[in-house]
Design a protein around this motif. Structure first.
Motif, PDB file in Angstrom:
ATOM      1  N   ARG A 124       7.060  10.919  -3.774  1.00  0.00           N
ATOM      2  CA  ARG A 124       6.878  10.742  -2.331  1.00  0.00           C
ATOM      3  C   ARG A 124       5.433  11.046  -1.961  1.00  0.00           C
ATOM      4  O   ARG A 124       4.836  11.991  -2.486  1.00  0.00           O
ATOM      5  CB  ARG A 124       7.815  11.662  -1.566  1.00  0.00           C
ATOM      6  N   GLN A 344       8.605  -3.368  -0.518  1.00  0.00           N
ATOM      7  CA  GLN A 344       9.844  -3.752   0.150  1.00  0.00           C
ATOM      8  C   GLN A 344       9.477  -4.559   1.403  1.00  0.00           C
ATOM      9  O   GLN A 344       8.314  -4.643   1.784  1.00  0.00           O
ATOM     10  CB  GLN A 344      10.631  -2.508   0.540  1.00  0.00           C
ATOM     11  N   GLU A 348       6.805  -0.824   2.734  1.00  0.00           N
ATOM     12  CA  GLU A 348       6.795   0.431   1.971  1.00  0.00           C
ATOM     13  C   GLU A 348       6.801   0.083   0.490  1.00  0.00           C
ATOM     14  O   GLU A 348       7.459  -0.863   0.057  1.00  0.00           O
ATOM     15  CB  GLU A 348       8.029   1.260   2.320  1.00  0.00           C
ATOM     16  N   LYS A 350       7.673   0.213  -3.435  1.00  0.00           N
ATOM     17  CA  LYS A 350       8.886   0.532  -4.188  1.00  0.00           C
ATOM     18  C   LYS A 350       8.681   1.752  -5.075  1.00  0.00           C
ATOM     19  O   LYS A 350       9.627   2.478  -5.371  1.00  0.00           O
ATOM     20  CB  LYS A 350       9.284  -0.666  -5.057  1.00  0.00           C
ATOM     21  N   GLU A 353       7.709   6.631  -2.186  1.00  0.00           N
ATOM     22  CA  GLU A 353       8.351   6.652  -0.878  1.00  0.00           C
ATOM     23  C   GLU A 353       7.352   7.008   0.216  1.00  0.00           C
ATOM     24  O   GLU A 353       6.464   7.860   0.022  1.00  0.00           O
ATOM     25  CB  GLU A 353       9.499   7.668  -0.878  1.00  0.00           C
ATOM     26  N   ASN A 354       7.478   6.351   1.373  1.00  0.00           N
ATOM     27  CA  ASN A 354       6.665   6.597   2.562  1.00  0.00           C
ATOM     28  C   ASN A 354       5.194   6.199   2.403  1.00  0.00           C
ATOM     29  O   ASN A 354       4.350   6.588   3.215  1.00  0.00           O
ATOM     30  CB  ASN A 354       6.751   8.067   3.007  1.00  0.00           C
ATOM     31  N   TYR A 356       2.798   2.903   2.444  1.00  0.00           N
ATOM     32  CA  TYR A 356       2.831   1.511   2.901  1.00  0.00           C
ATOM     33  C   TYR A 356       1.496   0.835   2.627  1.00  0.00           C
ATOM     34  O   TYR A 356       0.432   1.464   2.727  1.00  0.00           O
ATOM     35  CB  TYR A 356       3.123   1.451   4.410  1.00  0.00           C
ATOM     36  N   LYS A 384      10.893   5.127  10.277  1.00  0.00           N
ATOM     37  CA  LYS A 384      11.486   5.908   9.180  1.00  0.00           C
ATOM     38  C   LYS A 384      11.339   7.402   9.435  1.00  0.00           C
ATOM     39  O   LYS A 384      12.273   8.183   9.199  1.00  0.00           O
ATOM     40  CB  LYS A 384      10.846   5.537   7.849  1.00  0.00           C
TER      41      LYS A 384
END
Length: 615
Positions: A124, A344, A348, A350, A353-354, A356, A384
Motif C-alpha cells: 500500500r 484498474q 488505481e 493493480k 493499493e491507493n 493512481y 475510496k
C-alpha cells in the motif's frame, strides 16, 4: 498529487473539493497547467472530453472560456455526433487562471519540489519522498508526471535532459517504481518552433477566422463566449522546403536510431511526414497566436527534431516567412511511461493499493486526455478514502469512459489520442449533451456544486418542456406552406405534430417559431437559450438513431454485468487459446464485457468464459 500539469491540476482540485485534504507537489508553481505544445483546447473528440470534464464539475472548460482568443465548432457540415468545439487560447492567461483557481480551493495546499520516490509498505502507498529530502505521508498518491520522467530533449545531434524547454527532468521516480515491480517503457513526442510574429508577412497568408457567433465550453451560464477573436493563418510547405529539410535527415535523431521512444502516429514530425508521404510536394500548416500579450506564434504541423540551422533555413522558404526569426527551435522529447494495463478502471494501480496514475505517464498525448484522467483519478482517490463506491464511466456514458477502458484493456503501442471513431456510441456521446449524461453523477459524488446542479435542472426543465410542446401541438399545412417553399421542401399533406415537422430536413426551431406564433411565444416564455434550442433540434432530428444506439448499448451492457473473480485461473482452461490465456492473465478483466475487448480474445473464447461462469 504529483505533477502540476493538466492532469495534476484537475486531480488536485477534484479531490480537495470532494473533501480530501490534498497536497499538490510540482517542480515549478509558476508553470501549472502550462500549454507546453499547442496553445489550444478541444478539437475532434477532445472537445467532447472537455465538455464532459465540465459537466462533472471539473475546471478545464471554465478556464478555457476565460482564456479563449478564437473559437470554432469543427465539423459543422457533418452530423451532430461529429461536432467538436475547439478554442485557441492565451497560454499565459490559461496557466495564470489555473494558478488562481488552485489558490482558491479549500483543503488544497501546494509544494514546489521534485518527487523522487514513492513510499510503499505492505503493498500500500504511504507517501512520497522529494529531491529536497522532505517526506510526505499520504493515504493515497496520484502520479501525473507528464513528459518529465527521465525526459531527454533532442535537436539534431544535441541532447539535453529536461521535461520541456527550460525545465529539468524528473530523475529517480521511475527507478523507484521499477524497483517495486512496475513495467517502464519509453515514448516520444515533439513540438514545433516558436516564431516572432513581428517577422511574419501575414498579408500573403490565408486568414482563418473564428466562428461568427462563437460558443463556449462550460455549461455554466456565467461562463461567457470570447468577444474579440484573434486570427489564425494557413500556410503551406513546398518542394524547396522539403528539399531543405531532407538535408538534415542524416543528423535527425529520429532516423539515426538515437531516439528509441515511440512517437505519435496522428501528430507526426515534419520529417516523418516527408518520409511517409514522399510523393507530396506540400503540406498544410496552421500558424496560431500564443496569446494577446505576446508576439509568439505556434506553427502547428511543423514539429521537428532536425538541427536548428536546417529548421530555420527551411522556414525561410515558406511564403511569408522569408525574414523569419524564432524564439526557440522545435525539439523531440523522450520520456518514461508505464503501460496502462497495470491499472484498474479507477486508475488505481493493480500492484500498489491507493496509488493512481493519470495523464501522459499512462502513454496518452494531449491536454484533454490528461485532464480527463486526472479528474477521474482524483475523484476515485477521494471516493475510496471516504469509503464510497468508485466512479467508472461506461463506454456508452462518456468519451472519458472510452478513453480509460481503451487504456486499461488494450494498452498502448503509441501515444494514445482520442478520436470519435474510437467510440461505439458517438450519437449518444455528443458534445451538446454532456451535462445531461454526467452532471447528476458529478453532483451525487460531491464534485458538481449546488449552483451548477441548479442551472442543469433548470436547463433540463426548459428542454423537456419544449420537447413536450412539440409533441403535443399540431399544425395545418396552410400555416407552414410558405416556410416549406422557402427551404425547398414539400409541404405536409395533413395536420401534423410540430415534432414531426421539425424532424424534416431544413426545418429549424427558429423557422418554425416564425410560422407558429404559439411556439415562438412558448420559447420566449420559458427563456430557452440557443443551447437549449440546439439540444432539442438534435434530439428530434436524430431520435431514431439515438434510440437504436441506446438499444445496442443496453444489449452489450449485459456482458458488463457479468463479473469475473480477480483470481480466476485462465491458464487452467485448456479450451481457451494460448494467446487468450496469456492476455487474460495479464489484463485480469473485471467483467466479460472487458474481456471481450481485449485484443487476441476471440468471440469463441468469450463463449467459453460464459459457459464456465454458468451463463
Amino acid at each position: 498529487m504529483v505533477g502540476g500539469g493538466h492532469a495534476g491540476c484537475e486531480a488536485a482540485t477534484a479531490a480537495a473539493r470532494m473533501g480530501a485534504d490534498t497536497l499538490l507537489i510540482t517542480m515549478d508553481l509558476g508553470k501549472v497547467a502550462a500549454m507546453s505544445c499547442n496553445p489550444a483546447v478541444g478539437g475532434v473528440a477532445k472537445g467532447q472530453i472537455v465538455r464532459e470534464i465540465d459537466a462533472l464539475g471539473g475546471q478545464m472548460g471554465v478556464i478555457t472560456d476565460k482564456a479563449t482568443v478564437q473559437f470554432r465548432m469543427l465539423n459543422r457540415s457533418k452530423g451532430a455526433a461529429m461536432w467538436s468545439p475547439r478554442a485557441q487560447c492565451d497560454k499565459y492567461l490559461f496557466s495564470d487562471l489555473w494558478r488562481r483557481t488552485l489558490d482558491g480551493v479549500a483543503r488544497l495546499s501546494m509544494w514546489q519540489d521534485d518527487v523522487t520516490e514513492v513510499i510503499v509498505e505492505q503493498g500500500r502507498v504511504e507517501g512520497v519522498k522529494t529531491m529536497m529530502g522532505v517526506e510526505f505521508r499520504a493515504r493515497a498518491v496520484v502520479l501525473t508526471n507528464g513528459t518529465f520522467l527521465n525526459g531527454l530533449m533532442h535537436v539534431g545531434t544535441s541532447q539535453t535532459q529536461g521535461g520541456r524547454a527550460g525545465d529539468m527532468a524528473s530523475v529517480g521516480l521511475s527507478a523507484s517504481l521499477e524497483k517495486i515491480g512496475f513495467a517502464v517503457e519509453r515514448m516520444k513526442t515533439g513540438t514545433p518552433v516558436r516564431i516572432d510574429g513581428r517577422t511574419i508577412n501575414f498579408d500573403v497568408m490565408e486568414a482563418q477566422y473564428g466562428d461568427r457567433i462563437p460558443e463556449k465550453f462550460s455549461y455554466l451560464s456565467q461562463s461567457e463566449s470570447v468577444r474579440e477573436q484573434m486570427c489564425c493563418y494557413l500556410v503551406y510547405t513546398s518542394k524547396d522546403v522539403h528539399d531543405t529539410l531532407r538535408t538534415g535527415f542524416d543528423r535527425s535523431p529520429l532516423f539515426t536510431g538515437v531516439i528509441r521512444g515511440i512517437g505519435p502516429r496522428y501528430c507526426p514530425s515534419i520529417e516523418d511526414k516527408l518520409r511517409t508521404f514522399a510523393d507530396k510536394d506540400e503540406h498544410q500548416l496552421f500558424l496560431e497566436p500564443e496569446g494577446r500579450t505576446t508576439n509568439e506564434y505556434y506553427l502547428n504541423g511543423f514539429s521537428s527534431s532536425l538541427p536548428l540551422e536546417v529548421q530555420v533555413e527551411a522556414l525561410k522558404k515558406i511564403r511569408g516567412f522569408e525574414n523569419v526569426q524564432i524564439y526557440r527551435p522545435g525539439y523531440a522529447i523522450e520520456y518514461d511511461y508505464f503501460p496502462p494495463t497495470q491499472l484498474q478502471h479507477t486508475l488505481e494501480t493493480k500492484l500498489v493499493e491507493n496509488l493512481y496514475f493519470a495523464g501522459q505517464i499512462n502513454g496518452t498525448t494531449g491536454y484533454e486526455e490528461a485532464a480527463a484522467q486526472g479528474l477521474m483519478a482524483g475523484v476515485n482517490a477521494a471516493l475510496k478514502l471516504r469509503g464510497d463506491a468508485p466512479l467508472v464511466l461506461g463506454r456508452d456514458q462518456a468519451y472519458i469512459g472510452v478513453l480509460i477502458d481503451d487504456l486499461v484493456t488494450k494498452g498502448v503501442d503509441e501515444p494514445y489520442r482520442m478520436f470519435t471513431s474510437r467510440a461505439e456510441y458517438r450519437i449518444l456521446l455528443r458534445q451538446d449533451n454532456a451535462d445531461f449524461r454526467l452532471t447528476e453523477i458529478g453532483y451525487r459524488i460531491g464534485l458538481a456544486d449546488e449552483d451548477r446542479y441548479k442551472q442543469f435542472v433548470e436547463k433540463k426543465g426548459r428542454v423537456e418542456g419544449l420537447k413536450r410542446f412539440l409533441k403535443n401541438e399540431s399544425i395545418a399545412p396552410k400555416h407552414i406552406e410558405a416556410m416549406m417553399n422557402e427551404i425547398g421542401q414539400p409541404n405536409i399533406d395533413q395536420k401534423r405534430r410540430l415534432v414531426t415537422v421539425l424532424a424534416r430536413n431544413g426545418v429549424t426551431l427558429g423557422l418554425l417559431s416564425e410560422s407558429v406564433a404559439a411556439l415562438g411565444g412558448y420559447i420566449e416564455e420559458i427563456g430557452a437559450t440557443r443551447e437549449d434550442i440546439e439540444a432539442v433540434e438534435i434530439e428530434v432530428k436524430y431520435a431514431g438513431y439515438i434510440e437504436r444506439e441506446r438499444e445496442q448499448a443496453a444489449k452489450l451492457m449485459r456482458l458488463e454485468n457479468i463479473k469475473i473473480k480477480a483470481n480466476f485461473d485462465y491458464e487452467s482452461v485448456a479450451s481457451l487459446s494460448i494467446e487468450s490465456r496469456q492476455k487474460l492473465t495479464k489484463i485480469r478483466p473485471a467483467t466479460i464485457g472487458q474481456a471481450s475487448r481485449i485484443p487476441g480474445v476471440s468471440p469463441s473464447d468469450v463463449n467459453i468464459l460464459l459457459l464456465l461462469l454458468g451463463r
